[in-house]
Write an enzyme that holds these catalytic residues in place. Structure first.
Site, PDB file in Angstrom:
ATOM      1  N   PRO A  85     -20.514  25.851  -6.009  1.00  0.00           N
ATOM      2  CA  PRO A  85     -20.067  26.537  -7.227  1.00  0.00           C
ATOM      3  C   PRO A  85     -18.617  26.191  -7.565  1.00  0.00           C
ATOM      4  CG  PRO A  85     -20.323  28.088  -5.411  1.00  0.00           C
ATOM      5  CD  PRO A  85     -20.873  26.772  -4.950  1.00  0.00           C
ATOM      6  N   GLU A 112     -21.755  30.577   2.976  1.00  0.00           N
ATOM      7  CA  GLU A 112     -20.492  30.499   2.219  1.00  0.00           C
ATOM      8  C   GLU A 112     -20.012  29.057   2.127  1.00  0.00           C
ATOM      9  OE1 GLU A 112     -21.529  33.922   1.741  1.00  0.00           O
ATOM     10  OE2 GLU A 112     -19.781  33.181   0.672  1.00  0.00           O
ATOM     11  N   ARG A 154     -34.334   9.803 -13.744  1.00  0.00           N
ATOM     12  CA  ARG A 154     -34.956   9.500 -15.040  1.00  0.00           C
ATOM     13  C   ARG A 154     -34.179   8.412 -15.783  1.00  0.00           C
ATOM     14  NH1 ARG A 154     -32.640  11.518 -19.477  1.00  0.00           N
ATOM     15  NH2 ARG A 154     -34.570  11.601 -20.693  1.00  0.00           N
ATOM     16  N   ASP A 169     -32.249  10.769 -25.791  1.00  0.00           N
ATOM     17  CA  ASP A 169     -32.516  12.192 -25.573  1.00  0.00           C
ATOM     18  C   ASP A 169     -31.242  13.012 -25.825  1.00  0.00           C
ATOM     19  OD1 ASP A 169     -32.258  12.158 -21.956  1.00  0.00           O
ATOM     20  OD2 ASP A 169     -30.859  11.739 -23.567  1.00  0.00           O
TER      21      ASP A 169
HETATM   22  N1  J9Q Z   1     -24.034  28.629  -5.953  1.00  0.00           N
HETATM   23  C1  J9Q Z   1     -24.187  27.620  -4.997  1.00  0.00           C
HETATM   24  C2  J9Q Z   1     -24.323  27.933  -3.632  1.00  0.00           C
HETATM   25  C3  J9Q Z   1     -24.479  26.900  -2.706  1.00  0.00           C
HETATM   26  C4  J9Q Z   1     -24.494  25.580  -3.121  1.00  0.00           C
HETATM   27  C5  J9Q Z   1     -24.358  25.272  -4.474  1.00  0.00           C
HETATM   28  C6  J9Q Z   1     -24.202  26.282  -5.417  1.00  0.00           C
HETATM   29  C7  J9Q Z   1     -24.041  25.919  -6.846  1.00  0.00           C
HETATM   30  C8  J9Q Z   1     -24.043  24.642  -7.376  1.00  0.00           C
HETATM   31  N2  J9Q Z   1     -23.886  24.767  -8.715  1.00  0.00           N
HETATM   32  C9  J9Q Z   1     -23.774  26.059  -9.001  1.00  0.00           C
HETATM   33  O1  J9Q Z   1     -23.878  26.805  -7.852  1.00  0.00           O
END
Ligand code: J9Q
Length: 239
Positions: A85, A112, A154, A169
């Site tokens: 994230p 985490e 793709r 696209d």
């Molecule tokens: N929230 C997460 C928790 C663990 C690994 C990736 C994510 C992630 C990747 N993109 C948005 O969230």
């Protein structure tokens, strides 16, 4: 292209072997390997995480497990992608970049996250991208890998049939796609816009461009600001 995914839930990646991606594998356009991180554990409990230094909630994935796993899976042509994230936003441009690589390895973190030293150590010998697929919280990186692998594969030559061009696209011109319609002409008293049945391709193209601009301005105004200089002609600007 070869893609390897390291995860503690290998079955989560089973969809990579279905449908379009499955056919790309069968046709030899890509190779996909899914590796269970626990194969590199040494203890009877096959532990992959531990409490975070400094305290706080959750668990952090251990460097002594990830290090040997990446040493074995990554090679001298690997680009390592770590879904998180806290990463840079995944975009179509990034998908094109990844599609040009010979070998992608995706490291799926749970809990985490992965001890930062794993990423810092890998960055000493290969390109490493910490990437987010959006501003929401997942339990782990596996769903993000499914998204990114689909967006990347793709784009590879031969994967999409010639009737579906990756270039035409969404996002290829920086705008959202406008509405699409098919038969019947009227459905639940809702009619297809007349212009689409006019047979006048210039008018249809213009209408579609107008719809894409209006939808983008309404739903994602920031994409309008990012369009390359000169993208909007005087007709566009009348909107
Ligand atoms: N929230 C997460 C928790 C663990 C690994 C990736 C994510 C992630 C990747 N993109 C948005 O969230």
């Amino acid at each position: 292209m070869r893609i390897d995914v390291v995860t503690i839930f290998p079955e989560y990646l089973d969809p990579l072997r279905a449908a379009l991606l499955g056919r790309a594998i069968e046709r030899g356009l890509i190779e996909i390997g899914v590796r269970d991180l626990r194969d590199w554990t040494q203890d009877v409990h096959r532990a992959v995480d531990d409490a975070p230094y400094g305290g706080g909630p959750g668990m952090v994935m251990k460097p002594q497990i990830w290090g040997p796993a990446l040493d074995e899976v990554c090679g001298d042509k690997t680009r390592l992608v770590v879904p998180t994230p806290a990463g840079r936003p995944f975009t179509q441009a990034m998908a094109h970049e990844f599609a040009a690589e010979e070998h992608l390895v995706f490291a799926c973190g749970r809990y985490e996250g992965i001890d930062q030293r794993v990423i810092d150590d890998a960055a000493r010998r290969m390109p490493v991208d910490e990437v987010s697929i959006g501003d929401y919280v997942l339990v782990g990186g596996e769903a993000a890998v499914l998204v990114m692998v689909e967006a990347v594969v793709r784009l590879l030559p031969g994967v999409l049939g010639n009737k579906l061009s990756a270039e035409q696209d969404s996002f290829s011109d920086g705008l959202l796609e406008g509405p699409s319609y098919t038969r019947p002409e009227v459905w639940r008293e809702l009619a297809v816009p007349d212009v689409l049945r006019s047979g006048n391709h210039a008018l249809v193209d213009r209408w579609r461009r107008d719809q894409a601009l209006e939808r983008t301005a309404r739903r994602r105004p920031e994409l309008i600001d990012r369009l390359p200089e000169g993208s909007l002609d005087k007709h566009d600007l009348r909107l």
